[in-house]
Design an enzyme around this catalytic site. Structure first.
Site, PDB file in Angstrom:
ATOM      1  N   SER A 274       0.825  -1.214   0.000  1.00 61.82           N
ATOM      2  CA  SER A 274       0.000   0.000   0.000  1.00 61.82           C
ATOM      3  C   SER A 274       0.857   1.261   0.000  1.00 61.82           C
ATOM      4  O   SER A 274       0.577   2.212  -0.743  1.00 61.82           O
ATOM      5  CB  SER A 274      -0.948   0.003   1.194  1.00 61.82           C
ATOM      6  OG  SER A 274      -0.252  -0.154   2.417  1.00 61.82           O
ATOM      7  N   HIS A 304      -1.888  -8.732   2.209  1.00 60.23           N
ATOM      8  CA  HIS A 304      -1.580  -7.451   2.843  1.00 60.23           C
ATOM      9  C   HIS A 304      -2.675  -7.143   3.865  1.00 60.23           C
ATOM     10  O   HIS A 304      -2.869  -7.899   4.813  1.00 60.23           O
ATOM     11  CB  HIS A 304      -1.451  -6.371   1.767  1.00 60.23           C
ATOM     12  CG  HIS A 304      -0.837  -5.082   2.238  1.00 60.23           C
ATOM     13  ND1 HIS A 304      -0.177  -4.951   3.442  1.00 60.23           N
ATOM     14  CD2 HIS A 304      -0.783  -3.840   1.679  1.00 60.23           C
ATOM     15  CE1 HIS A 304       0.266  -3.720   3.581  1.00 60.23           C
ATOM     16  NE2 HIS A 304      -0.097  -3.019   2.528  1.00 60.23           N
ATOM     17  N   HIS A 350       6.492 -12.461   8.504  1.00 59.06           N
ATOM     18  CA  HIS A 350       6.537 -11.099   7.962  1.00 59.06           C
ATOM     19  C   HIS A 350       7.706 -11.022   6.992  1.00 59.06           C
ATOM     20  O   HIS A 350       8.734 -11.671   7.180  1.00 59.06           O
ATOM     21  CB  HIS A 350       6.707 -10.075   9.086  1.00 59.06           C
ATOM     22  CG  HIS A 350       6.484  -8.665   8.649  1.00 59.06           C
ATOM     23  ND1 HIS A 350       7.482  -7.889   8.095  1.00 59.06           N
ATOM     24  CD2 HIS A 350       5.363  -7.878   8.661  1.00 59.06           C
ATOM     25  CE1 HIS A 350       7.000  -6.697   7.805  1.00 59.06           C
ATOM     26  NE2 HIS A 350       5.728  -6.660   8.124  1.00 59.06           N
ATOM     27  N   ARG A 359       3.693  -4.100  16.976  1.00 55.06           N
ATOM     28  CA  ARG A 359       2.284  -3.716  16.867  1.00 55.06           C
ATOM     29  C   ARG A 359       1.382  -4.798  17.465  1.00 55.06           C
ATOM     30  O   ARG A 359       0.339  -4.496  18.052  1.00 55.06           O
ATOM     31  CB  ARG A 359       1.923  -3.459  15.396  1.00 55.06           C
ATOM     32  CG  ARG A 359       2.725  -2.334  14.759  1.00 55.06           C
ATOM     33  CD  ARG A 359       2.472  -2.232  13.262  1.00 55.06           C
ATOM     34  NE  ARG A 359       2.865  -3.456  12.571  1.00 55.06           N
ATOM     35  CZ  ARG A 359       2.624  -3.707  11.286  1.00 55.06           C
ATOM     36  NH1 ARG A 359       1.992  -2.812  10.532  1.00 55.06           N
ATOM     37  NH2 ARG A 359       3.027  -4.848  10.728  1.00 55.06           N
ATOM     38  N   ASP A 405      -1.597  -8.436  12.177  1.00 53.35           N
ATOM     39  CA  ASP A 405      -2.908  -8.975  11.816  1.00 53.35           C
ATOM     40  C   ASP A 405      -3.370 -10.084  12.750  1.00 53.35           C
ATOM     41  O   ASP A 405      -4.562 -10.407  12.789  1.00 53.35           O
ATOM     42  CB  ASP A 405      -2.875  -9.509  10.382  1.00 53.35           C
ATOM     43  CG  ASP A 405      -2.571  -8.423   9.372  1.00 53.35           C
ATOM     44  OD1 ASP A 405      -3.213  -7.364   9.442  1.00 53.35           O
ATOM     45  OD2 ASP A 405      -1.682  -8.620   8.531  1.00 53.35           O
TER      46      ASP A 405
END
Length: 468
Positions: A274, A304, A350, A359, A405
């Site tokens: 993105s 993504h 990742h 995160r 995620d």
């Protein structure tokens, strides 16, 4: 006669374009000279000189060789972009202008009574490299609230979308349509100087970010039947208004979650799909609405941003098969069955990180504070203790640790936002902060059109023919 008609058609078309340019007015109602814009105007000349100095000193130096495997492997690890807002370290994780997530949580201004950073402060940090004051953040909240209304024709576009059209497709449509009132597109057509490109790009970017909550709220209520959209409150911060537009504004903990969510999802250096797409399309001098619309189309992919939806689907499928409070052995067996079925464990691994995503850790700490007994959160924690060992044993991942995620869907579900198809829209609202900040700086520093060199397989074979 045919030639005359053709010339007349061209003339009419030219007049229509000129009339459109004159009528395409900048849509914001906010003051043009905000404190953030004034500070940026002070910083740009300094950064231009700094970049010149860096290029003079290091411009001829090499990062190293490019391997053929990197070309075939999605350019993994290939140093090819400048992205100033954040840098991702394989072991340490993300830093926003040099600051870790815990540092941002500590240093950035917060809402009264809140403990999570306001995304307004994070945007200020991404743009200036400076931690803003509470007063500066409050002004930015008001500025965005003043810009929040979306044109009636964009509302109509969204209202005409069938509810079966994925929310991300609707999101991309609406953002792209905002190009109609682009300050940059109009300024470019009017012949603005290159050195001034950043000004209307800033205004478009501020408009873009400001309008995303209204777009997201309208999509959510249209698709999931949540009633009439309320008005944006100029006295509230960005996350509070977004939560209210979604129908969750009365839940203080959900608002706090959004503040954390937007902050940690805002930027992840420039190589992800993105971010890179936004930079690439922006390099063609496409306005911020067109550039970010392209970003959203990349974010919508299952490799993504859509991965957070995939994680929750997998967790629910597991829970339906082995039940709540299942044993570690039952979880291990289910994970192995996933891998043996030729599928990946979503939310793990990742492209860059080689340790647990900070995160993920930030969201886990939020859950431990606000929902420690939630069954789905307990399952996520149980998986965290089990999956890395299985992935290492199976040889399936260079990084067997969870990414962002793996956790976000569970938190949103806990607070009642159970429509997982919408999760990537929230990711998109967040990612606008990083893409917009970099696009403004690209225009300020005169970044060129991005045009890397490509090779065919036959060309690769020819280059290395008769070489060891």
């Amino acid at each position: 006669m045919a030639s005359s008609l053709s010339s007349r058609s061209i003339l009419n078309a030219s007049k229509s374009r000129a009339a459109w340019a004159r009528s395409s007015q900048f849509s914001t109602t906010a003051a043009k000279n905000s404190a953030l814009k004034e500070r940026l105007a002070q910083l740009i000349p300094q950064q231009l000189e700094h970049v010149k100095a860096v290029r003079a000193q290091h411009g001829s130096k090499s990062f190293g060789e490019v391997k053929v495997d990197q070309l075939y492997g999605g350019m993994r690890g290939l140093p090819a972009l400048i992205w100033d807002g954040s840098v991702l370290d394989a072991d340490e994780g993300i830093r926003f202008r040099g600051k870790t997530i815990p540092e941002c949580q500590e240093l950035l201004p917060k809402a009264p009574g809140g403990s999570e950073p306001l995304p307004e402060g994070l945007f200020w940090l991404l743009l200036t490299g400076e931690v803003p004051t509470q007063e500066q953040v409050t002004e930015l909240s008001k500025d965005w609230a003043a810009r929040a209304a979306i044109p009636s024709f964009v509302e109509e576009i969204l209202d005409r979308c069938p509810p079966t059209l994925h929310p991300m497709s609707q999101f991309s449509l609406a953002v792209t349509a905002l190009n109609h009132n682009s300050a940059f597109a109009k300024a470019y057509q009017d012949g603005i100087s290159k050195k001034d490109y950043w000004g209307p790009t800033f205004e478009d970017s501020m408009d873009l970010i400001a309008k995303l909550p209204n777009i997201a709220g309208r999509i959510y209520r249209n698709v999931f039947g949540q009633g009439k959209l309320p008005a944006v409150d100029p006295s509230k911060d960005y996350s509070q208004n977004l939560a209210t537009l979604l129908g969750f504004g009365d839940n203080a903990n959900f608002v706090e979650l959004l503040r954390l969510y937007i902050t940690i999802h805002s930027d992840h250096e420039g190589g992800n799909v993105s971010a890179h797409t936004g930079k690439l399309v922006g390099s063609a001098l496409s306005d911020p609405f067109l550039a970010f619309g392209a970003s959203l189309n990349g974010l919508a992919g299952p490799l993504h941003g859509l991965a957070n939806q995939e994680v929750l689907l997998w967790l629910r499928k597991m829970q339906s098969k082995i039940g709540e409070n299942a044993s570690d052995e039952a979880v291990k067996e289910y994970v192995w069955s996933t891998l043996k079925g030729g599928q990946v464990v979503p939310g793990y691994g990742h492209a860059v990180l080689r340790k647990t995503d900070p995160r993920y850790t930030a969201q886990r700490e939020f859950a431990l504070k606000h929902l420690p007994e939630d069954p789905m959160f307990k399952l996520v924690g149980q998986i965290y203790n089990i999956v890395p060992g299985i992935l290492l044993e199976a040889g399936k991942a260079k990084n067997p640790w969870p990414n962002v995620d793996a956790h976000s869907g569970v938190l949103l579900t806990y607070y009642g936002l159970t429509q997982m198809q919408f999760y990537t829209v929230l990711f998109g609202v967040s990612r606008a902060f990083g893409v917009a900040a970099q696009l403004i700086w690209d225009r300020a520093l005169g970044a060129p059109l991005e045009r890397p060199k490509s090779y065919s397989t036959a060309a690769i074979e020819k280059i290395f023919a008769n070489k060891q």
